[in-house]
Every structure is written in C-alpha cells, then in structure tokens.
Design a protein around this motif. Structure first.
Motif, PDB file in Angstrom:
ATOM      1  N   VAL A 236      35.018  67.807  58.671  1.00 57.15           N
ATOM      2  CA  VAL A 236      34.377  67.447  59.940  1.00 57.15           C
ATOM      3  C   VAL A 236      34.856  66.064  60.376  1.00 57.15           C
ATOM      4  O   VAL A 236      35.231  65.857  61.541  1.00 57.15           O
ATOM      5  N   LYS A 237      34.863  65.104  59.451  1.00 55.11           N
ATOM      6  CA  LYS A 237      35.311  63.744  59.774  1.00 55.11           C
ATOM      7  C   LYS A 237      36.768  63.730  60.247  1.00 55.11           C
ATOM      8  O   LYS A 237      37.103  63.078  61.245  1.00 55.11           O
ATOM      9  N   ASP A 238      37.637  64.464  59.551  1.00 58.15           N
ATOM     10  CA  ASP A 238      39.045  64.518  59.930  1.00 58.15           C
ATOM     11  C   ASP A 238      39.225  65.121  61.320  1.00 58.15           C
ATOM     12  O   ASP A 238      40.016  64.622  62.120  1.00 58.15           O
ATOM     13  N   SER A 239      38.508  66.184  61.598  1.00 60.43           N
ATOM     14  CA  SER A 239      38.613  66.833  62.910  1.00 60.43           C
ATOM     15  C   SER A 239      38.149  65.899  64.021  1.00 60.43           C
ATOM     16  O   SER A 239      38.803  65.794  65.060  1.00 60.43           O
ATOM     17  N   LEU A 240      37.037  65.209  63.797  1.00 62.93           N
ATOM     18  CA  LEU A 240      36.548  64.271  64.804  1.00 62.93           C
ATOM     19  C   LEU A 240      37.521  63.119  64.992  1.00 62.93           C
ATOM     20  O   LEU A 240      37.784  62.690  66.119  1.00 62.93           O
ATOM     21  N   PHE A 241      38.097  62.629  63.909  1.00 62.82           N
ATOM     22  CA  PHE A 241      39.061  61.533  63.980  1.00 62.82           C
ATOM     23  C   PHE A 241      40.282  61.936  64.810  1.00 62.82           C
ATOM     24  O   PHE A 241      40.850  61.136  65.537  1.00 62.82           O
ATOM     25  N   ASN A 242      40.672  63.212  64.712  1.00 64.49           N
ATOM     26  CA  ASN A 242      41.817  63.721  65.454  1.00 64.49           C
ATOM     27  C   ASN A 242      41.468  64.100  66.891  1.00 64.49           C
ATOM     28  O   ASN A 242      42.312  64.625  67.608  1.00 64.49           O
ATOM     29  N   GLY A 243      40.216  63.863  67.290  1.00 62.14           N
ATOM     30  CA  GLY A 243      39.804  64.135  68.661  1.00 62.14           C
ATOM     31  C   GLY A 243      39.323  65.545  68.913  1.00 62.14           C
ATOM     32  O   GLY A 243      39.088  65.937  70.057  1.00 62.14           O
TER      33      GLY A 243
END
Length: 91
Positions: free
Chosen positions: A32-39
């Motif tokens: 979830v964090k990675d996806s949000l970081f990637n926009g």
C-alpha cells in the motif's frame, strides 16, 4: 487495534505462526505504501480506498508568537471508507 494486535489475530484465526502472519501484514502495508508513493490509488472493495492528496504551500502564522511562517507544499494520505464498511458500521 494496532499492527501487532492485527498480526496476533491473523495468526490465531488462521492457525499460522506469528512470523508468517507478520510477513503477510508487513507485505500488505508495504505494498500500500509503495503504491501511494508511486502516485497510485489503492482500492480494497468493500472496505475503502487510499489516495494521496497534494496541498500547496502557503504563508501562515505561528499562533503562539504571531511570527510569519512559510509552510511548504506537502502530500498527505487520504482514506475514504467504502459503502459496505459504512453500512456495516451503521446497522
């Protein structure tokens, strides 16, 4: 409920070792964090969705001293509950 309580509950309800439950929870949170970081927007049907909202910078004041302070632009996570979760909580 905090993260360690979630890991313990997952372990107990699915009869798996704590290490495996921790791996599952940490993998989920990390994804979830990675996806949000990637926009990207993260949607979990029946639960809700997460997205990033961008806020522009502005000039504000320190309420204690009255000093003018420049607030930098920032991005913050935003969660919106899904219909099924809202209905579940309001039954």
């Amino acid at each position: 409920m905090n993260k360690s309580e979630l890991i313990k509950k997952l372990s107990e309800e699915n009869n798996i070792p704590l290490d495996e439950a921790a791996l599952v929870v940490n993998t989920f949170v990390g994804s979830v964090k990675d996806s949000l970081f990637n926009g990207d927007r993260v949607e979990i049907r029946g639960f809700g969705s997460f997205k990033i909202k961008g806020y522009g910078g502005y000039v504000g004041r320190n309420p204690k001293s009255g000093e003018v302070v420049e607030v930098k632009p920032k991005q913050l996570p935003f969660f919106r509950a899904g219909k099924e979760l809202k209905d579940f909580l309001n039954t």
